[in-house]
Design an enzyme around this catalytic site. Structure first.
Site, PDB file in Angstrom:
ATOM      1  N   GLU A 196       1.217  -7.008 -54.766  1.00  0.00           N
ATOM      2  CA  GLU A 196       0.746  -5.633 -54.568  1.00  0.00           C
ATOM      3  C   GLU A 196       1.284  -4.986 -53.292  1.00  0.00           C
ATOM      4  OE1 GLU A 196      -3.470  -5.264 -55.075  1.00  0.00           O
ATOM      5  OE2 GLU A 196      -3.428  -5.991 -57.127  1.00  0.00           O
ATOM      6  N   GLU A 211      -2.663  -9.952 -63.037  1.00  0.00           N
ATOM      7  CA  GLU A 211      -4.080  -9.697 -62.798  1.00  0.00           C
ATOM      8  C   GLU A 211      -4.559  -8.603 -63.736  1.00  0.00           C
ATOM      9  OE1 GLU A 211      -5.301  -8.579 -58.832  1.00  0.00           O
ATOM     10  OE2 GLU A 211      -4.128 -10.187 -57.922  1.00  0.00           O
TER      11      GLU A 211
END
Ligand code: NAG
Ligand code: NAG
Length: 452
Positions: free
Chosen positions: A132, A346
């Site tokens: 991320e 995720e």
């Protein structure tokens, strides 16, 4: 003593599973409501965690402090519930139990994080270098919502992601040349994105705003790695250059890659790691009151809202809109093709706790259904899926207030006792049958209107 008590714990946990599997048998009889498609035979099912969010042991084993340790110790009010990651779910001591939990779900893959200097290359077959980039740089460098809380908006977030992309590419090539020949693993990066839908799909300004958002939010990091051409997308380059000039900056706030760097980053990932949770409805805007000037928000120039009908079972940003997942997989496929497989690293949902987590059961069923449609009807190349997350954890600024786990963790108990939720059983069923059975966990009718 230590190991004996661990064995006892593990047995108790397994016993708990076999009790619950009696209920499974009954539910399995209700076999209508199966998804039309199955997951491919070699599909990678997994479950994810992150070291800081579960590990604890902050001063154990000679480990140094991470920037999150230091920052929260110096700012004890930083998190919603004034908590920190010192003990978390105590996985530092309970990692064997974690593995038993992973096994009990029937998944073959466990995504966890370890610190860079430890190299476990002989044991690990799939690496992601960074997680991320956007969240880390936007919240930690452009703002002070995440550590290290630099807050030089409009400048620092671009510098941060620029050097993270370069760092990622160097690690990729190091692995590729030095370690891959004998370790024979794969290596890539994990990016994250919400999906953006035009608020009014008949309004060309909103349609343009949605595309602008996705280019700034995901293309900015994905294009340098996965596109044929490499480098930042032309649109992002022009947009930030233009904004910088109009604001009187001597040069663009978006740094420039050299030709050599463009080539080093281009193609530096064996898969497209994607973290995805929710969707926003967007419209065009030049200024909103919560934006700073300059900032990536203003550069992006979109106002973000969520549909009042989308359920929000936990954290206020996480509205449930499964269709957005399929659309995002399609956006990635349209922009970067099918050569590199997407691995969803995720996906999951937050609530405020409880073992009967019907909302989470429904979330996984419906998001995974969209994934099946993306594979079978749209031709997206999706090779794997990791549920976020194995157990309730430390959720950064939210502390322990919101829960994402398939397993409940009793943070008050000295043992940090873990108990499977209904969503754990449901996920195991999907993994084992490679299909979604919408009737496997019967959702009480009073819950339905909240879910759909
Ligand atoms: C399966 O496909 C049929 C025909 O398109 C549709 O009516 C049905 O709702 C689908 N079932 C599920 C669970 O999606
Ligand atoms: C940047 O500015 C130029 C010159 O004003 C304009 O033609 C172009 O459309 C702008 N590009 C973007 C992405 O805003």
């Amino acid at each position: 003593m230590q190991s004996l008590s661990r064995v006892a714990q593990s047995r108790a946990l397994l016993a708990c599973f076999s009790l619950l599997s009696i209920a499974d048998g009954v539910n399995a009889l209700l076999s209508s409501g199966l998804s039309n498609y199955s997951f491919p035979d070699n599909f990678m099912f997994g479950v994810a965690t992150a070291a800081f969010q579960i590990e604890g042991g902050w001063n154990a084993g000679g480990r140094g402090e991470s920037m999150w340790d230091t920052y929260i110790h110096n700012h004890p009010d930083f998190t919603l519930d004034k908590s920190n990651g010192d003990v978390a779910a105590d996985s530092y001591h309970k990692y064997k139990q974690d593995i038993i939990m992973v096994e009990s779900l029937g998944v073959k893959y466990y995504r966890l994080s370890i610190s860079w200097p430890s190299l476990f290359g002989d044991l690990v077959k799939i690496w992601t270098t960074m997680n991320e980039i956007h969240i880390h740089c936007y919240h930690g460098y452009g703002n002070d919502y995440f550590v290290p809380a630099i807050k030089v908006h409009g400048v620092a977030e671009y510098l941060c992601s620029h050097y993270m992309l370069l760092g990622h590419a160097r690690v990729y090539h190091l692995y590729d040349k030095k370690f891959r020949p004998f370790q024979k693993g794969r290596i890539g990066i994990t990016l994250d994105s919400f999906f953006a839908e035009p608020k009014d799909e008949n309004n060309p300004d909103d349609v343009e705003a949605a595309e602008r958002y996705l280019q700034m939010r995901l293309g900015q990091y994905a294009h340098p790695i996965y596109s044929e051409k490499g480098d930042y997308p032309d649109f992002v380059r022009e947009r930030v250059d233009n904004m910088s000039i109009s604001q009187g900056f001597a040069r663009s706030r978006l740094p420039v890659f050299t030709k050599k760097e463009v080539e080093m980053i281009r193609g530096s990932s064996d898969f497209f790691g994607l973290n995805h949770y929710t969707t926003f409805l967007v419209s065009s805007s030049t200024m909103e009151k919560e934006w700073s000037v300059p900032s990536i928000d203003q550069d992006t120039g979109v106002k973000m809202e969520q549909h009042p009908k989308w359920p929000i079972p936990g954290a206020s940003w996480l509205a449930v809109y499964p269709q957005g997942f399929r659309k995002l997989l399609n956006w990635i496929t349209k922009n970067y093709g099918t050569k590199v497989p997407i691995i969803v690293t995720e996906n999951g949902m937050s609530d405020f706790g409880g073992l009967n987590d019907y909302e989470r059961v429904s979330y996984y069923n419906r998001y995974l259904e969209q994934l099946l449609l993306a594979i079978h009807e749209d031709g997206c190349h999706v090779a794997g899926y990791f549920a976020w997350t194995l157990m309730d954890d430390f959720e950064w600024t939210d502390g322990y207030a919101v829960k994402f786990g398939l397993f409940h963790v009793d943070f008050k108990s000295p043992d940090k006792t873990r108990t499977p939720k209904l969503s754990a059983l449901n996920y195991r069923e999907i993994v084992q049958t490679k299909r979604i059975n919408f009737n496997y966990i019967k959702i009480p009718s009073y819950k339905y209107h909240q879910l759909l």
